[in-house]
Design a protein around this motif. Structure first.
Motif, PDB file in Angstrom:
ATOM      1  N   MET A   1     117.989  68.426  39.018  1.00 29.24           N
ATOM      2  CA  MET A   1     117.060  67.237  39.224  1.00 29.24           C
ATOM      3  C   MET A   1     116.292  67.292  37.990  1.00 29.24           C
ATOM      4  O   MET A   1     115.002  68.008  38.250  1.00 29.24           O
ATOM      5  CB  MET A   1     116.669  66.737  40.466  1.00 29.24           C
ATOM      6  CG  MET A   1     116.169  65.486  40.060  1.00 29.24           C
ATOM      7  SD  MET A   1     115.175  65.794  41.923  1.00 29.24           S
ATOM      8  CE  MET A   1     116.577  64.150  42.870  1.00 29.24           C
ATOM      9  N   PRO A   2     116.287  66.280  37.203  1.00 28.30           N
ATOM     10  CA  PRO A   2     115.588  66.030  36.215  1.00 28.30           C
ATOM     11  C   PRO A   2     114.092  65.412  36.697  1.00 28.30           C
ATOM     12  O   PRO A   2     114.165  65.325  37.592  1.00 28.30           O
ATOM     13  CB  PRO A   2     115.939  65.150  34.822  1.00 28.30           C
ATOM     14  CG  PRO A   2     116.823  64.580  35.780  1.00 28.30           C
ATOM     15  CD  PRO A   2     117.025  65.180  36.848  1.00 28.30           C
ATOM     16  N   ALA A   3     112.693  66.119  35.573  1.00 26.71           N
ATOM     17  CA  ALA A   3     111.711  65.562  35.793  1.00 26.71           C
ATOM     18  C   ALA A   3     111.029  64.707  35.696  1.00 26.71           C
ATOM     19  O   ALA A   3     111.358  64.281  34.649  1.00 26.71           O
ATOM     20  CB  ALA A   3     110.629  66.973  36.240  1.00 26.71           C
ATOM     21  N   THR A   4     110.289  63.657  36.154  1.00 26.45           N
ATOM     22  CA  THR A   4     109.679  62.172  36.570  1.00 26.45           C
ATOM     23  C   THR A   4     108.005  62.731  35.814  1.00 26.45           C
ATOM     24  O   THR A   4     107.443  62.993  37.236  1.00 26.45           O
ATOM     25  CB  THR A   4     110.095  61.361  36.958  1.00 26.45           C
ATOM     26  OG1 THR A   4     111.364  61.210  37.287  1.00 26.45           O
ATOM     27  CG2 THR A   4     109.893  60.621  36.895  1.00 26.45           C
ATOM     28  N   ILE A   5     107.718  62.282  34.859  1.00 21.49           N
ATOM     29  CA  ILE A   5     106.546  62.236  34.088  1.00 21.49           C
ATOM     30  C   ILE A   5     106.273  60.408  34.614  1.00 21.49           C
ATOM     31  O   ILE A   5     106.367  59.706  34.623  1.00 21.49           O
ATOM     32  CB  ILE A   5     106.074  62.859  33.402  1.00 21.49           C
ATOM     33  CG1 ILE A   5     106.573  63.481  32.884  1.00 21.49           C
ATOM     34  CG2 ILE A   5     104.502  62.685  32.651  1.00 21.49           C
ATOM     35  CD1 ILE A   5     106.048  64.195  31.715  1.00 21.49           C
ATOM     36  N   ILE A   6     104.701  60.950  35.822  1.00 20.55           N
ATOM     37  CA  ILE A   6     103.194  59.545  35.836  1.00 20.55           C
ATOM     38  C   ILE A   6     102.576  59.464  35.431  1.00 20.55           C
ATOM     39  O   ILE A   6     102.193  60.486  35.796  1.00 20.55           O
ATOM     40  CB  ILE A   6     104.020  59.256  37.580  1.00 20.55           C
ATOM     41  CG1 ILE A   6     105.101  59.796  37.832  1.00 20.55           C
ATOM     42  CG2 ILE A   6     102.963  57.864  37.954  1.00 20.55           C
ATOM     43  CD1 ILE A   6     105.341  59.613  39.678  1.00 20.55           C
ATOM     44  N   THR A   7     102.017  58.630  34.168  1.00 20.19           N
ATOM     45  CA  THR A   7     101.387  58.109  33.650  1.00 20.19           C
ATOM     46  C   THR A   7     100.241  57.234  34.376  1.00 20.19           C
ATOM     47  O   THR A   7     100.689  56.920  35.773  1.00 20.19           O
ATOM     48  CB  THR A   7     101.477  57.441  32.523  1.00 20.19           C
ATOM     49  OG1 THR A   7     101.955  56.244  32.823  1.00 20.19           O
ATOM     50  CG2 THR A   7     102.621  58.696  31.455  1.00 20.19           C
ATOM     51  N   THR A   8      98.999  57.223  34.234  1.00 20.90           N
ATOM     52  CA  THR A   8      97.974  56.959  34.593  1.00 20.90           C
ATOM     53  C   THR A   8      98.257  55.121  34.961  1.00 20.90           C
ATOM     54  O   THR A   8      98.010  54.139  35.733  1.00 20.90           O
ATOM     55  CB  THR A   8      96.780  56.719  33.681  1.00 20.90           C
ATOM     56  OG1 THR A   8      97.092  58.413  33.942  1.00 20.90           O
ATOM     57  CG2 THR A   8      95.375  56.423  34.286  1.00 20.90           C
ATOM     58  N   ASP A   9      98.847  54.392  33.691  1.00 17.73           N
ATOM     59  CA  ASP A   9      99.586  53.582  33.215  1.00 17.73           C
ATOM     60  C   ASP A   9     100.660  53.386  34.508  1.00 17.73           C
ATOM     61  O   ASP A   9     100.190  51.274  35.275  1.00 17.73           O
ATOM     62  CB  ASP A   9      99.007  52.808  32.602  1.00 17.73           C
ATOM     63  CG  ASP A   9      99.003  52.681  31.466  1.00 17.73           C
ATOM     64  OD1 ASP A   9      98.071  52.579  31.685  1.00 17.73           O
ATOM     65  OD2 ASP A   9      99.389  52.907  29.802  1.00 17.73           O
ATOM     66  N   ASP A  10     100.835  54.020  34.746  1.00 14.53           N
ATOM     67  CA  ASP A  10     102.152  54.015  36.573  1.00 14.53           C
ATOM     68  C   ASP A  10     101.030  53.415  37.328  1.00 14.53           C
ATOM     69  O   ASP A  10     102.340  52.717  37.950  1.00 14.53           O
ATOM     70  CB  ASP A  10     103.287  55.020  35.992  1.00 14.53           C
ATOM     71  CG  ASP A  10     104.379  54.909  34.851  1.00 14.53           C
ATOM     72  OD1 ASP A  10     104.240  53.662  34.893  1.00 14.53           O
ATOM     73  OD2 ASP A  10     104.815  56.366  34.538  1.00 14.53           O
TER      74      ASP A  10
END
Length: 96
Positions: free
Chosen positions: A1-10
């Protein structure tokens, strides 16, 4: 399962969307377009009655209900209406 990066804007966008949804629900509730429903257990606890008494209230038409998928729901306004219709006014015997 690929990692998802959550940003501050998200996160900011999520917060904004969530707050808008909550505001919309509160507006609907205050305008009366969103009805509040209770399950049987909530009504029994609120009225301090047994399952048999609740069944009697349904059977004799005192408390309207909706049954969906085996779960019985009661509209909050109907519970309040039943309470109001059975309110008694009597003299407590105290004099001023």
């Amino acid at each position: 399962m690929p990692a998802t990066i959550i940003t501050t804007d998200d996160l900011r966008e999520f917060k904004t969307e969530l707050l808008e949804e909550i505001k919309s629900l509160l507006d609907q509730q205050s305008s009366g377009t969103l009805k509040q429903y209770f399950k049987s257990s909530d009504v029994m606890e609120f009225l301090q009655i047994s399952p048999g008494t609740l069944q009697n209230l349904r059977t004799n038409g005192t408390l309207p209900y909706t049954k969906i998928g085996g779960i019985i729901y009661y509209e909050a306004a109907d519970v309040q209406k039943a309470m109001d219709q059975h309110r008694t006014h009597h003299n407590s015997g105290f004099r001023k």
